[in-house]
Design a protein around this motif. Structure first.
Motif, PDB file in Angstrom:
ATOM      1  N   PRO A 216       0.906  -1.354  -0.037  1.00 51.73           N
ATOM      2  CA  PRO A 216      -0.101  -0.072  -0.105  1.00 51.73           C
ATOM      3  C   PRO A 216       1.051   1.221  -0.100  1.00 51.73           C
ATOM      4  N   SER A 217       0.441   2.351  -0.429  1.00 48.52           N
ATOM      5  CA  SER A 217       0.975   3.673  -0.521  1.00 48.52           C
ATOM      6  C   SER A 217       0.845   4.146   0.986  1.00 48.52           C
ATOM      7  N   LYS A 218      -0.439   3.951   1.294  1.00 50.66           N
ATOM      8  CA  LYS A 218      -0.324   4.668   2.987  1.00 50.66           C
ATOM      9  C   LYS A 218      -1.269   3.725   3.925  1.00 50.66           C
ATOM     10  N   ILE A 219      -0.921   3.790   5.030  1.00 53.27           N
ATOM     11  CA  ILE A 219      -1.712   2.705   6.143  1.00 53.27           C
ATOM     12  C   ILE A 219      -2.120   3.616   7.007  1.00 53.27           C
ATOM     13  N   LEU A 220      -3.510   3.711   7.373  1.00 56.32           N
ATOM     14  CA  LEU A 220      -3.965   4.640   8.263  1.00 56.32           C
ATOM     15  C   LEU A 220      -4.701   3.683   9.391  1.00 56.32           C
ATOM     16  N   GLY A 221      -4.228   3.782  10.458  1.00 59.89           N
ATOM     17  CA  GLY A 221      -5.098   2.843  11.556  1.00 59.89           C
ATOM     18  C   GLY A 221      -5.852   3.684  12.256  1.00 59.89           C
ATOM     19  N   CYS A 222      -6.698   3.134  13.216  1.00 59.40           N
ATOM     20  CA  CYS A 222      -7.566   3.841  14.152  1.00 59.40           C
ATOM     21  C   CYS A 222      -7.766   2.923  15.222  1.00 59.40           C
ATOM     22  N   ALA A 223      -7.467   3.418  16.559  1.00 63.08           N
ATOM     23  CA  ALA A 223      -7.339   2.904  17.834  1.00 63.08           C
ATOM     24  C   ALA A 223      -8.666   3.261  18.432  1.00 63.08           C
ATOM     25  N   VAL A 224      -9.710   2.311  18.626  1.00 65.92           N
ATOM     26  CA  VAL A 224     -10.740   2.830  19.084  1.00 65.92           C
ATOM     27  C   VAL A 224     -11.365   2.139  20.799  1.00 65.92           C
TER      28      VAL A 224
ATOM     29  N   PHE B 128      -3.499   6.921  13.501  1.00 65.77           N
ATOM     30  CA  PHE B 128      -2.191   6.787  13.668  1.00 65.77           C
ATOM     31  C   PHE B 128      -1.826   6.118  11.972  1.00 65.77           C
ATOM     32  N   ILE B 129      -0.464   6.448  11.654  1.00 68.45           N
ATOM     33  CA  ILE B 129      -0.125   5.884  10.243  1.00 68.45           C
ATOM     34  C   ILE B 129       1.283   4.756  10.681  1.00 68.45           C
ATOM     35  N   LYS B 130       1.285   3.968   9.696  1.00 66.23           N
ATOM     36  CA  LYS B 130       2.197   2.970   9.732  1.00 66.23           C
ATOM     37  C   LYS B 130       2.998   2.889   8.437  1.00 66.23           C
ATOM     38  N   GLY B 131       3.951   2.131   8.622  1.00 68.04           N
ATOM     39  CA  GLY B 131       4.762   1.829   7.269  1.00 68.04           C
ATOM     40  C   GLY B 131       4.357   0.485   6.859  1.00 68.04           C
ATOM     41  N   ARG B 132       4.633   0.119   5.550  1.00 69.13           N
ATOM     42  CA  ARG B 132       4.015  -1.144   4.803  1.00 69.13           C
ATOM     43  C   ARG B 132       4.724  -2.427   5.797  1.00 69.13           C
TER      44      ARG B 132
ATOM     45  N   CYS C 186      -6.948  -2.880  14.414  1.00 69.04           N
ATOM     46  CA  CYS C 186      -7.574  -2.802  13.296  1.00 69.04           C
ATOM     47  C   CYS C 186      -6.893  -1.690  12.296  1.00 69.04           C
ATOM     48  N   ALA C 187      -6.800  -1.955  11.008  1.00 66.97           N
ATOM     49  CA  ALA C 187      -6.089  -0.951  10.036  1.00 66.97           C
ATOM     50  C   ALA C 187      -6.755  -1.263   8.724  1.00 66.97           C
ATOM     51  N   PHE C 188      -6.694  -0.204   8.121  1.00 64.68           N
ATOM     52  CA  PHE C 188      -7.271  -0.159   6.636  1.00 64.68           C
ATOM     53  C   PHE C 188      -6.414   0.482   5.678  1.00 64.68           C
ATOM     54  N   THR C 189      -6.423  -0.049   4.444  1.00 64.26           N
ATOM     55  CA  THR C 189      -5.541   0.562   3.157  1.00 64.26           C
ATOM     56  C   THR C 189      -5.958   1.633   2.553  1.00 64.26           C
TER      57      THR C 189
END
Length: 136
Positions: A74-82, A101-105, A126-129
């Motif tokens: 992916p070019s970007k990974i955005l996560g959401c801690a709920v 938050f963002i993460k590297g691949r 949980c994260a989505f691309t």
């Protein structure tokens, strides 16, 4: 339709589930290729599932599949801690709203793979691309 990426014969392969424990290989090495194919890619995947159910194409057992991230590039990974109470116990101030938050691949992993947190123990998040199709 359920789609995934596995390592099959040492190569990444996009698959579609035929049933809970059976899949069929699609003509795409990477999920991005299927996404960029648009409706034609989804039509090809649906046709592969139909052909597999009719016994026209080979299928594969998924019980011991080597799952990798659905889109390992992916070019970007955005996560959401709920609802991660682990984070609240380590935070300066407990969260009252979702934290993004963002993460590297390199943070990607496949289904049932271990996630090492702070050098010990396992957990998940949980994260989505997000991606931008080429030419956009």
């Amino acid at each position: 339709m359920k789609l995934a990426t596995i390592r099959h014969d040492g190569r990444p392969t996009v698959i579609a589930r035929v049933s809970d424990d059976v899949g069929v290989a699609l003509p795409y090495a990477w999920m991005e290729d299927l996404i960029e194919a648009g409706n034609a890619g989804l039509d090809a995947a649906a046709q592969a599932v139909d052909d597999a159910k009719r016994g026209k194409v080979p299928t594969m057992a998924l019980a011991n599949a080597d799952w990798i991230a659905p889109d390992p590039r992916p070019s970007k990974i955005l996560g959401c801690a709920v609802n991660n109470n682990n984070l609240n116990s380590k935070a300066y101030q407990p969260m009252t709203a979702p934290m993004f938050f963002i993460k590297g691949r390199s943070a990607l992993t496949g289904h049932n793979k271990t996630i090492d947190i702070n050098g010990g123990g396992t957990g998940s998040s949980c994260a989505f691309t997000l991606w931008r199709p080429s030419g956009s």
